[in-house]
Design a protein around this motif. Structure first.
Motif, short mmCIF file in Angstrom:
data_model
loop_
_atom_site.label_atom_id
_atom_site.label_comp_id
_atom_site.label_asym_id
_atom_site.label_seq_id
_atom_site.Cartn_x
_atom_site.Cartn_y
_atom_site.Cartn_z
N VAL A 58 56.32 48.47 42.02
CA VAL A 58 55.81 49.83 42.02
C VAL A 58 55.63 50.21 40.55
O VAL A 58 56.58 50.13 39.77
CB VAL A 58 56.75 50.80 42.74
N LEU A 59 54.41 50.61 40.20
CA LEU A 59 54.06 50.86 38.81
C LEU A 59 53.42 52.23 38.64
O LEU A 59 52.73 52.71 39.53
CB LEU A 59 53.07 49.79 38.32
N TRP A 60 53.62 52.83 37.48
CA TRP A 60 52.89 54.04 37.09
C TRP A 60 52.53 53.89 35.63
O TRP A 60 52.99 52.95 34.97
CB TRP A 60 53.66 55.32 37.40
N PRO A 61 51.70 54.80 35.06
CA PRO A 61 51.27 54.62 33.68
C PRO A 61 52.45 54.36 32.75
O PRO A 61 53.51 54.96 32.95
CB PRO A 61 50.58 55.94 33.35
N PRO A 62 52.26 53.40 31.85
CA PRO A 62 51.00 52.95 31.27
C PRO A 62 50.30 51.80 32.00
O PRO A 62 49.30 51.28 31.48
CB PRO A 62 51.40 52.52 29.87
N TYR A 63 50.77 51.39 33.16
CA TYR A 63 50.12 50.27 33.86
C TYR A 63 48.72 50.65 34.32
O TYR A 63 48.50 51.77 34.79
CB TYR A 63 50.97 49.82 35.06
N VAL A 64 47.79 49.72 34.15
CA VAL A 64 46.39 49.93 34.51
C VAL A 64 45.93 48.82 35.45
O VAL A 64 46.54 47.76 35.54
CB VAL A 64 45.47 49.96 33.26
N VAL A 65 44.81 49.09 36.13
CA VAL A 65 44.12 48.09 36.93
C VAL A 65 42.86 47.74 36.17
O VAL A 65 42.06 48.62 35.83
CB VAL A 65 43.75 48.64 38.33
N ARG A 66 42.68 46.45 35.88
CA ARG A 66 41.52 46.01 35.09
C ARG A 66 40.86 44.82 35.80
O ARG A 66 41.10 43.68 35.45
CB ARG A 66 41.95 45.63 33.69
#
Length: 178
Positions: A58-66
């Motif tokens: 489970v992730l929240w910023p700063p994680y991004v989808v690229r």
């Protein structure tokens, strides 16, 4: 600039608290999230993290989808396979993306981002509105999102996908979210 933006261009965006995202080379700028938004994403993230199986994160910023050089999104909360995470980047479609909507982001969350996640093949897309409180649950069916549930206030929402979780918005956010 004269050309579509790429993820490399994001390095040159100001450090002003705004969120800079790209969808197919088009830049989207959102104002910094407010207190209600932050509270909702942290509480939902913690609830998901408490029930999340080990193969997911489970992730929240700063994680991004690229998924491509011209697309980078910064979901409020996402659930991704551990194997798809490289540093702070999720390289393939997450299993679940949750956007916390507010007055400044609802149109983008329900249109541009929803369409981008749909094209990426994100199986589960939720839009949480802490002000109402409500939760829109979209499921990918034959490559298109269908509204699977609309949950409000004290109605429980239970799902098995991508893993078992039960959410009651008033328990999560409080009866009078601030």
């Amino acid at each position: 600039m004269g050309r579509p933006f790429t993820v490399d261009d994001l390095e040159f965006m100001p450090d002003d608290g705004n969120t800079y995202e790209l969808i197919d080379g088009v830049l989207f700028v959102s104002p910094p999230p407010g207190r209600r938004h932050q509270r909702a994403l942290l509480r939902l993230g913690e609830l998901l993290d408490d029930t999340c199986p080990d193969e997911f994160a489970v992730l929240w910023p700063p994680y991004v989808v690229r998924p491509a050089p011209d697309t980078e999104l910064r979901p409020d909360v996402q659930v991704a396979w551990d194997s798809d995470i490289d540093g702070e980047v999720v390289l393939d479609a997450p299993e679940l993306v949750v956007e916390v909507a507010d007055a400044s982001s609802a149109i983008n969350d329900l249109n541009n981002k929803k369409a981008a996640y749909e094209r990426m093949g994100v199986p589960h897309y939720w839009v949480l509105d802490p002000a109402r409180p409500s939760l829109l649950v979209y499921e990918l069916v034959a490559e298109c999102y269908e509204l699977a549930a609309e949950v409000v206030a004290e109605e429980p929402y239970e799902t098995e996908d991508p893993f078992p979780v039960r959410i009651v918005l008033t328990d999560l956010l409080g009866r009078h979210p601030s």
